[in-house]
Structure formats: C-alpha cells, structure tokens
Design a protein around this motif. Structure first.
Motif, short mmCIF file in Angstrom:
data_model
loop_
_atom_site.label_atom_id
_atom_site.label_comp_id
_atom_site.label_asym_id
_atom_site.label_seq_id
_atom_site.Cartn_x
_atom_site.Cartn_y
_atom_site.Cartn_z
N GLY A 297 0.77 -1.23 0.00
CA GLY A 297 0.00 0.00 0.00
C GLY A 297 0.81 1.28 0.00
O GLY A 297 0.24 2.37 0.07
N THR B 263 2.98 0.12 -6.92
CA THR B 263 2.30 -0.18 -8.18
C THR B 263 1.85 1.10 -8.85
O THR B 263 2.00 1.26 -10.07
CB THR B 263 1.09 -1.11 -7.92
OG1 THR B 263 1.59 -2.35 -7.41
CG2 THR B 263 0.29 -1.37 -9.18
N PRO C 265 -5.38 3.65 -13.84
CA PRO C 265 -6.83 3.55 -14.00
C PRO C 265 -7.45 4.94 -14.15
O PRO C 265 -6.81 5.96 -13.88
CB PRO C 265 -7.29 2.86 -12.71
CG PRO C 265 -6.22 3.10 -11.72
CD PRO C 265 -4.94 3.21 -12.51
N GLN D 162 1.23 -7.09 -11.60
CA GLN D 162 1.12 -7.79 -10.33
C GLN D 162 -0.07 -8.76 -10.41
O GLN D 162 -1.15 -8.38 -10.83
CB GLN D 162 0.87 -6.77 -9.21
CG GLN D 162 0.73 -7.35 -7.83
CD GLN D 162 0.78 -6.27 -6.75
OE1 GLN D 162 0.74 -5.08 -7.04
NE2 GLN D 162 0.86 -6.71 -5.51
N1 LIG Z 1 -7.68 2.37 -8.46
C1 LIG Z 1 -7.55 2.87 -7.23
N2 LIG Z 1 -8.44 3.73 -6.70
C2 LIG Z 1 -8.28 4.23 -5.47
N3 LIG Z 1 -7.27 3.93 -4.65
C3 LIG Z 1 -6.33 3.08 -5.09
C4 LIG Z 1 -6.41 2.51 -6.40
N4 LIG Z 1 -5.36 1.70 -6.57
C5 LIG Z 1 -4.65 1.75 -5.42
N5 LIG Z 1 -5.23 2.58 -4.54
C6 LIG Z 1 -4.72 2.93 -3.20
O1 LIG Z 1 -3.47 3.56 -3.34
C7 LIG Z 1 -2.55 3.12 -2.36
C8 LIG Z 1 -1.29 2.60 -3.00
O2 LIG Z 1 -1.63 1.45 -3.76
P1 LIG Z 1 -0.56 0.65 -4.62
O3 LIG Z 1 -1.29 -0.45 -5.30
O4 LIG Z 1 0.21 1.59 -5.45
O5 LIG Z 1 0.38 0.07 -3.47
P2 LIG Z 1 1.53 -1.02 -3.53
O6 LIG Z 1 2.70 -0.41 -2.86
O7 LIG Z 1 1.70 -1.52 -4.90
O8 LIG Z 1 0.95 -2.16 -2.59
P3 LIG Z 1 1.05 -3.76 -2.69
O9 LIG Z 1 2.39 -4.14 -2.15
O10 LIG Z 1 -0.06 -4.22 -1.79
O11 LIG Z 1 0.85 -4.13 -4.12
C9 LIG Z 1 -3.30 2.11 -1.51
O12 LIG Z 1 -3.75 2.76 -0.35
C10 LIG Z 1 -4.44 1.69 -2.38
O13 LIG Z 1 -5.55 1.32 -1.59
#
Ligand SMILES: Nc1ncnc2c1ncn2[C@@H]1O[C@H](COP(=O)(O)OP(=O)(O)OP(=O)(O)O)[C@@H](O)[C@H]1O
Ligand SMILES: Nc1ncnc2c1ncn2[C@@H]1O[C@H](COP(=O)(O)OP(=O)(O)OP(=O)(O)O)[C@@H](O)[C@H]1O
Ligand SMILES: [Mg+2]
Ligand SMILES: [Mg+2]
Lengths: 328, 333
Positions: free
Chosen positions: A44, A48, A59, A98
């Motif tokens: 989080g 990503t 998105p 992922q």
């Molecule tokens: N499409 C979306 N709409 C709203 N919030 C999102 C969306 N995608 C991700 N988030 C939020 O953005 C934040 C970062 O998400 P991200 O997927 O970039 O994290 P991450 O570091 O890749 O995590 P993980 O290790 O779980 O894959 C999180 O709080 C997530 O809930």
C-alpha cells in the motif's frame, strides 16, 4: 551516459468518493540503462501506482498532478496519448503486472494473448507474431505447446513466466516487473529470479523491479529505493542500503526480515504502531509516529531526500543531525 | 504430547466426462497426506514446512478432527483422538486450537470482533460473568496489539494483518495446550509478520502451549521453531532440530529449498538444484517422490520407497543416498 529514465517531483492521486488522495507524493529518481532499479516497501505504499504512472497505464480515477517522467530524453507527460501508445507502449516500456492470474484474460489461450499483444503494438503478421511467441516461450523456459493452454491451466510459476514473455514480446528498452515472484514457492521463485537476472546480464535489459520482498531485491537489483507512504525515504545501491541502511524505517524493515541469515537464529523485531493511511496523512515525516528517533522537527516538517553519502540518499532529520555530531 | 503415526489421507478425484464415457470406474485419488509421522513435545514450536500442495493444511485438518484419515493414528496426551469419548472430545476441542490459513476465513463476518472473541469463552464456559469475559477479551487484545476501538467493528473493517492477529487472539484466549497456526503470516508485511511470530515465541516462553507453525517459508520456520518437519508431496522427507536442519540438511529437497531461499545479501545468489516443477499429487511418482527432479537419483530411488530413518541422533531423513551425498567423508574415498 544520459540516464534512461528520470522521474522528478512525480505526484499521482486517486479520486475516491469525490475525494482526491495523493498516493505518490513527490518522487524523484534516476535509473541507468542496463541496470535493475528496485522499488521496495510495504503493502500500500504506492509502488504499483508509481509503476503504472511511468508506464502510463493508470486507471481512470487516477491523475498525475505534477512532475516529469523523462524517458530516453523525452518527457512522457508532455507527449500526446496516441503518440505514446504508438511509439512507446510495449515497444519501449512494457510491464509485468502484479498478479499474473488477473492480468491474463481467463477465456483466451495465452498464446493468442501474446500474439494479440504483438500485433496490437506493431505491424507484424499473425504468423510472424506466432513464431515470435514460441521463441519467447522457450526463452522463458516453457514448452511451446503451452501456448495453447488457458491461463488457469498453467501453474503459478508458468503463468508468471508467460507474463514475462508477453512483456518481452516487442524487445522493450525498459521492463517494469511488478511483484514478479510474490505468492510463488521458493523453488519456482528461484527460477524466475534466474530468468530475470539473465535478462539483465545476457540481454542488457533495463528493469524496474517492484517488490515488497527485500531478499528478492537484494538478489536482483543494482539500485534500490525504499518507499514509505508515497515517498522515497532512502535510495542508493543495494550494497549500501543493505549493508549500511540510513533511514530508521529501512533499518527496522531489515530487522524484521526472516530471510536475512539462515545460519544463525535471530530475533525478528517488528515495527510498532500502525501502517500509514493515505486518508489521514501525517504531518511532518510520515514515519514519525512509529520512529524511535523522532524529534520535534520530525512532527512539524517534512524531510527532503538528500544525498547523504555519494550515491546514497536519505530523507531523515535525525540522520542529518547525528551525522553532524559525528563529523564534529 | 502429540504423536502422529502413519497418517494417510487420499481424496478421491471426480471422474471426468471422458473417464465415464470410457467406462472407467475409478478416477484415482489425490495423495494429499501419505504415511506422515512426527511428534510435538510440550512447550515447543514445531514447523511444518513445504511447498504449496505438499499436504500441510490437510495434516492440520486431520489433527483437529476436521477430516478423518484413511489410516494412521494421532495420539494427544496418550489418547487416540479418533476414538475420544464425548467428554474427552469437548476437552480436546478446547485444548487444541486451529488458526486457519486465510484470515478472511477465520472470523465470522456477522460477528463484531468482541463477539468473535467472546464466543469461544462462552462455548467452553470460561469466565463466569460478562465482566469477567470482557476483561479477558481486553487482555488478549492488548497481547496482540490491536486497538480496543476495533472491538465493536466487523471484520470487514479491519486490515488483513489486524484480522490475522484477532484470529490468533481468539485461539490464545482459551490458553490451549496445542495451537496449530496455518500460514499465519504469509499474507502480511514483514514488519507485522515479525510481531505476530513474536507472539508465538511469547506463548512458548510461558511454557504451557505447544505450537505447530505451518509455513512454506523455511527462513521463517528457522527463526521461530525448535524443530522443523519438511514435507514433499504428502510425505515427510526430513525432520530435525531447526539449527541442525538448516546447517546440515540431509535430504536433497531440504537442501534445494535452502539454496533457493534468497538472503538479504546482495552478494549471495539463489540456485535451483531441482529440475522441473512439483508434479500432480493425483499421480505421484513411484518410489521416492522426488526422484524425477532429484540430481542425485539413481536406480534404487525409482523402485524402492525410502523410509524415514534416524540417520543422526534426532535427525530423521527419508532418502537412500543421504550418507553418500551429504557425508562424503564418512564413506571413505
Ligand atoms: N484504483 C484505485 N483507486 C483508489 N485507490 C487506489 C487505487 N489503486 C490503489 N489505490 C490505493 O493507493 C494506495 C497505494 O496502492 P498501490 O497499489 O500503489 O500500493 P503497492 O505499494 O503496490 O501495494 P502492494 O504491495 O499491496 O501491491 C493504496 O492505499 C491503495 O488502496
Ligand atoms: N478436500 C479436498 N479434495 C480434494 N483434494 C484436496 C482436498 N484438500 C486438499 N486437496 C489436495 O491435497 C493436496 C494437499 O493439499 P494441502 O491443502 O494440504 O496442501 P498445503 O501444503 O496446505 O498447500 P498450501 O501451501 O497451498 O496451503 C493438494 O494437491 C490439494 O489439491
Ligand atoms: Mg502493488
Ligand atoms: Mg495450506
């Protein structure tokens, strides 16, 4: 040599229920050609989102609010979208998503999906694309008759390799691999690690490796950035970061990791407190509520990423201050 | 305290349409657990380690009476658990607690966290008054480090890590004699992972509870467990003290697992010692199940099933070639 990719002041937001939250918050880094640059950090933290921002695959509720992404001398954010799609996507920058299960369409044979990816992005005939797909499959160590399988008929490791094959289809300059080994058994993971290493060492491919698993980062990356709550808190060569971590978060993260040393039993130490939430951002340094070194200034101001030693960046007031003490 | 002997569980496979067309009667079966033996001592943490599909969860389900074995026995405090009297059974259910692999399965979505934590206390008549039970629930919440505000929430409002900690808290609350934790940390970040594993270590330090920790990660098992039992395709291949097992592995599979486990050292390199991938448990290789992938396999491995034997004091291995491969000095030459 000019860097392959420079990211400057990147800020990406998501709008959810009418509210815009900043998830990538002022990220700067550079990566060189032929190297593997890792983005590490806990679930989080925005890894990503950062990867999708670079690949321009965010998105629809996401927006890049500011910053530059300069790839091979061109600012991608200034490019027209169709231009980007025609010239860059998949041919220059591709992505291993992922969760390989959800990345493939479940009702289309994997071979057809790879052929589709090739013909969609370049002018290649179907038969040429099919031939390339079977070459790619053997390059990633899957037998060619698996091209006719549906995604669910492949094991997790095979699916991940098929995903990598698809990302390589148009010989891109930069591959962004998002958690390519997560959820795989170690023996399968070791095969994928070997494959990705070969891409760099034998084919000179540049890669951004996104992973929460520090041991995979140590195995594969040359340089590494540690992210916390949407920002890079430490960055440098993996040797530096794993050998001499500077940020209290990195230090804690390494101490919590079971894969560190197998020869000797160690006591794992968790990080106290709650993981950060983007909905209620913390003022000052994002890590301060969980940091044993937090000072007054950490609660008030946000530290900047500064070059602490040559090529080793950290964003931490405590570190800046203690270093002053040392040199006096 | 717990002794598992020759445990076996095969799941019949559904006949496919083609099988039925061809008039095939039997579709075969999945050899989920085959002739598994190990034992757990009082107050120790035993690691059950193996790849996905190696039979770890099935073993746990057999030990907790969620599944009946085809053959074999499980003795808990000297009594065969498959032949317990109703009273003994009640006692067994209280003293042996299982925490499920998936934190999304282990808590009932219709119950608030408080209700989830109170329920086992009610069932087993622990704590006489509501206040007494409330106090016990508060104590366990403190132990697992989840804020008290969560008590009135439903599980869907909690993160995976918090849910997993609540599920463990629920199992701890009854102060069981044996806790079986199925992959309690695999879905969690390393920082939360460490604090949950430390909860298990604290339990052990108190001395009364034994733990079976199920994990696919030998590195985790190494730092937390006293002894480790390694499974491959439903069978135990090696069983030894954790220290001994990682510094002196005597089975090619354990050796391969260790060499494939990445370290935090940028100079270390993982290696893949086994060829191919784990096969189907519906059609396991004859004799030694590892032989098609094993670099050391020879004729005997293809025809004769190796049995688990004590090769060094307290160190059990099921491999024909352990001495030759791993003790080159002992065999002369
Ligand atoms: N499409 C979306 N709409 C709203 N919030 C999102 C969306 N995608 C991700 N988030 C939020 O953005 C934040 C970062 O998400 P991200 O997927 O970039 O994290 P991450 O570091 O890749 O995590 P993980 O290790 O779980 O894959 C999180 O709080 C997530 O809930
Ligand atoms: N109820 C069932 N019916 C049929 N097959 C089953 C059943 N439960 C388990 N199996 C099969 O038995 C084998 C062992 O499964 P088990 O869940 O015990 O493995 P595991 O070691 O816990 O794996 P994981 O690490 O993925 O949780 C697998 O091949 C699985 O598909
Ligand atoms: Mg991610
Ligand atoms: Mg399981």
């Amino acid at each position: 040599m000019a860097p392959l990719l420079t990211v400057e002041g990147l800020r990406t937001t998501y709008t959810v229920g009418g509210r815009e939250v900043t998830v990538v918050n002022g990220v700067d880094f550079q990566m060189e050609r032929g190297k593997t640059f890792a983005i590490a950090g806990e679930s989080g933290c925005g890894k990503t989102t950062l990867g999708l921002s670079i690949a321009q695959l965010l998105p629809s509720n996401a927006r890049i609010r500011s910053g530059k992404i300069v790839f091979d001398g061109v600012d991608l954010l200034q490019m027209r979208e169709d231009d980007f799609r025609r010239r860059i996507r998949w041919k220059k920058i591709s992505m291993v998503f992922q969760g390989s299960m959800s990345a493939f369409n479940p009702v289309i044979r994997v071979g057809d999906q790879i052929v589709e990816a090739i013909t969609h992005h370049e002018t290649a005939s179907k038969s040429a694309a099919r031939e390339r797909a079977s070459k790619l499959f053997s390059a990633v160590g899957i037998s060619e008759n698996r091209l006719y399988s549906y995604p669910h008929e492949l094991s997790g490791g095979m699916r991940e390799r098929a995903m990598i094959a698809m990302a390589l289809a148009s010989s891109p300059d930069l591959v962004i691999a998002d958690e390519p080994t997560t959820g795989l058994d170690v023996l399968v993971q070791a095969q994928i690690i070997g494959l990705l290493r070969k891409l760099r060492d034998d084919l000179g491919r540049s890669m951004i490796l996104i992973s929460h698993d520090l041991s995979v980062v140590a195995e594969l990356a040359d340089e590494c950035a540690i992210m916390y709550a949407g920002r890079i808190v430490e960055m440098g060569s993996v040797r530096r970061i794993f050998g001499n971590p500077l940020h209290p978060y990195t230090m804690k993260l390494l101490g919590a990791f079971p894969g560190a040393r197998l020869e000797k039993r160690i006591t794992l130490v968790g990080i106290p407190g709650e993981p950060p939430s983007f909905l209620n951002p913390i003022t000052g340094c994002r890590f301060n509520p969980r940091c044993e070194h937090a000072m007054e200034v950490c609660r008030r101001e946000e530290p900047r990423l500064v070059e602490f030693e040559r090529g080793h960046f950290v964003s931490c007031f405590w570190r800046e201050e203690t270093s002053g003490d040392n040199t006096r | 305290m717990l002794e598992v002997t020759g445990l076996k569980k095969h799941f019949p496979l559904e006949r496919s349409f083609l099988d039925r067309l061809r008039g095939k009667k039997e579709a075969g079966s999945v050899h989920a657990v085959d002739n598994v033996s190990f034992w757990v001592r009082r107050g120790e943490i035993l690691g059950l380690v193996g790849e996905s599909g190696s039979g770890k969860t099935t073993t746990a389900r057999l030990i907790t009476l969620l599944e009946r074995p085809d053959s074999g026995s499980v003795q808990f405090e000297g009594k065969d658990i498959y032949g317990l009297s109703p009273d003994d059974l009640k006692n067994f259910r209280r003293h042996v607690q299982l925490v499920f692999q998936n934190p999304y399965d282990s808590l009932d979505p219709k119950f608030t966290i408080f209700e989830s934590l109170e329920e086992p206390l009610l069932t087993h008549s622990v704590g006489r008054t509501k206040d007494e039970r409330r106090e016990m629930v508060h104590q366990t919440m403190k132990k697992v480090g989840v804020p008290m505000e969560a008590l009135n929430l439903y599980p869907s409002k909690l993160s995976g890590g918090q849910r997993q900690r609540i599920a463990l808290a629920r199992a701890f609350a009854l102060e069981p004699k044996l806790l079986i934790a199925d992959e309690p940390v695999s879905m969690l970040d390393s920082s939360i992972r460490a604090s949950i594993l430390n909860m298990l270590l604290d339990l052990r330090a108190q001395g009364a509870t034994s733990v079976i920790l199920i994990t696919h990660d030998i590195a985790t098992a190494r730092h937390v467990c006293d002894r480790i039992c390694v499974m491959y395709m439903g069978e135990v291949v090696e069983f030894a003290m954790a220290d001994e097992l990682v510094t002196n592995p005597l089975h090619p599979y354990t050796h391969a697992l260790l060499s494939a486990t990445p370290r935090l050292d940028p100079d270390a390199r993982v290696t893949v010692e086994l060829t191919g991938e784990i096969g189907s448990a519906a059609d396991p290789p004859a004799a030694c199940r590892l032989h098609p992938r094993c670099p050391h396999a020879y004729e005997r491995c293809r025809v004769e099933e190796p049995v688990l034997r004590e090769i060094l004091p307290g160190h059990y291995v099921a491999c024909h070639r352990s001495e030759e491969v791993f003790f080159p000095k002992l065999t002369g030459t």
